[in-house]
Design a protein around this motif. Structure first.
Motif, short mmCIF file in Angstrom:
data_model
loop_
_atom_site.label_atom_id
_atom_site.label_comp_id
_atom_site.label_asym_id
_atom_site.label_seq_id
_atom_site.Cartn_x
_atom_site.Cartn_y
_atom_site.Cartn_z
N GLY A 9 -26.23 33.09 -93.05
CA GLY A 9 -27.36 33.92 -93.41
C GLY A 9 -26.87 35.30 -93.83
O GLY A 9 -25.68 35.50 -94.11
N GLU A 30 -22.28 26.31 -92.69
CA GLU A 30 -23.72 26.42 -92.89
C GLU A 30 -24.33 25.02 -92.90
O GLU A 30 -23.86 24.13 -93.61
N ARG A 31 -25.37 24.82 -92.09
CA ARG A 31 -25.95 23.48 -91.97
C ARG A 31 -27.03 23.18 -92.99
O ARG A 31 -27.43 22.03 -93.15
N LYS A 32 -27.52 24.20 -93.70
CA LYS A 32 -28.57 23.99 -94.70
C LYS A 32 -27.97 24.07 -96.10
O LYS A 32 -27.42 25.10 -96.49
N ALA A 33 -28.11 22.98 -96.84
CA ALA A 33 -27.50 22.92 -98.17
C ALA A 33 -28.02 24.01 -99.10
O ALA A 33 -27.25 24.55 -99.91
N ASP A 34 -29.30 24.36 -98.97
CA ASP A 34 -29.85 25.37 -99.88
C ASP A 34 -29.39 26.78 -99.56
O ASP A 34 -29.69 27.72 -100.29
N HIS A 35 -28.66 26.95 -98.44
CA HIS A 35 -28.09 28.25 -98.10
C HIS A 35 -26.64 28.38 -98.57
O HIS A 35 -26.05 29.46 -98.42
N TRP A 46 -16.46 27.38 -97.98
CA TRP A 46 -17.76 26.98 -97.44
C TRP A 46 -17.70 25.53 -96.95
O TRP A 46 -17.11 24.67 -97.62
N LEU A 48 -20.40 22.60 -95.52
CA LEU A 48 -21.76 22.18 -95.20
C LEU A 48 -21.71 21.35 -93.93
O LEU A 48 -21.33 20.18 -93.94
N ASP A 50 -23.11 21.44 -89.43
CA ASP A 50 -23.68 22.09 -88.26
C ASP A 50 -22.54 22.39 -87.30
O ASP A 50 -21.90 21.47 -86.77
N THR A 72 -25.27 32.86 -86.07
CA THR A 72 -26.57 32.31 -86.47
C THR A 72 -27.70 33.15 -85.89
O THR A 72 -27.47 34.00 -85.02
N ASP A 74 -29.93 31.95 -83.98
CA ASP A 74 -30.41 31.19 -82.82
C ASP A 74 -29.42 31.38 -81.68
O ASP A 74 -28.26 30.95 -81.78
#
Length: 220
Positions: A9, A30-35, A46, A48, A50, A72, A74
């Motif tokens: 993020g 990063e666990r979200k592909a769109d990020h 990078w 991809l 979790d 993160t 969280d």
């Protein structure tokens, strides 16, 4: 150093850019592909994945890294990442972001965290530092409770004025690491004099803080 960052993020990417400027080898998890956005952090690797999943960290050969930063948004994820990094891969340095100050007590050795960074705590400390001449301000805790980064601003009429660093009688296990004077950042040498208004940055265990007050001739 080889640094892994969990969470790409705004915070994770900003940390990565700073580390890259200083020539470190940085990998973002990063666990979200769109990020995933390699153009936003040129020079970083990078993955991809979790970072809370042990198999993903094994695939990335996390044991070859020097530092893990759990960044993160969280706190639960940051604790899990920290614990895996320390216990499963023996990462030497684990730094974790604390999002909710109420969870700060969890971010210690039991969860594999070497340094916990709480933005609200840092901001509050900076506010205290701005208004508290003669007060010891705790900026950061290392290995929760064993050592702290603390700041002390000397009053303008301090009796310590003119005293060289080598003659400071600091308590055991306390180290003066930086002197902030006006716009200068001074790495203290033995013959550097102390001046009124100096902001002194120490590393000190909690139990030594009262003695540090006394050593710097501060009246509480």
């Amino acid at each position: 150093m080889k640094v892994a960052i969990a969470g790409a993020g705004a915070v994770g990417r900003s940390i990565a850019r700073e580390l890259l400027v200083n020539s470190h080898d940085v990998t973002l998890f990063e666990r979200k592909a769109d990020h995933i956005d390699p153009d936003s952090v040129p020079g970083a690797k990078w993955i991809l994945a979790d970072a809370c999943e042990l198999t993903k960290l094994e695939d990335a050969q996390l044991q070859t890294f020097d530092v893990m930063i759990a960044a993160t948004g969280d706190d639960k994820a940051n604790l899990v990442v920290s614990l895996l990094a320390k216990t499963e891969f023996a990462i030497n340095r684990v730094v974790a972001r604390v999002n909710d100050p109420r969870n700060e007590w969890l971010f210690g050795e039991d969860w594999g965290v070497d340094v916990a960074v709480s933005t609200p705590r840092l901001l509050a400390s900076l506010v205290e530092e701005a208004v508290s001449v003669g007060d010891l301000v705790r900026l950061m805790t290392f290995r929760q409770g064993q050592a702290n980064l603390v700041e002390l601003t000397l009053p303008s009429n301090t009796p310590m004025a003119g005293k060289p660093v080598r003659k400071l009688e600091l308590p055991r296990d306390v180290a003066l690491v930086t002197i902030l004077r006006g716009g200068r950042v001074i790495v203290p040498q033995n013959d550097d004099p102390i001046e009124g208004g100096d902001e002194l940055i120490f590393i000190a265990p909690s139990e030594a803080e009262p003695a540090l007050y006394d050593a710097m001739k501060i009246t509480r």
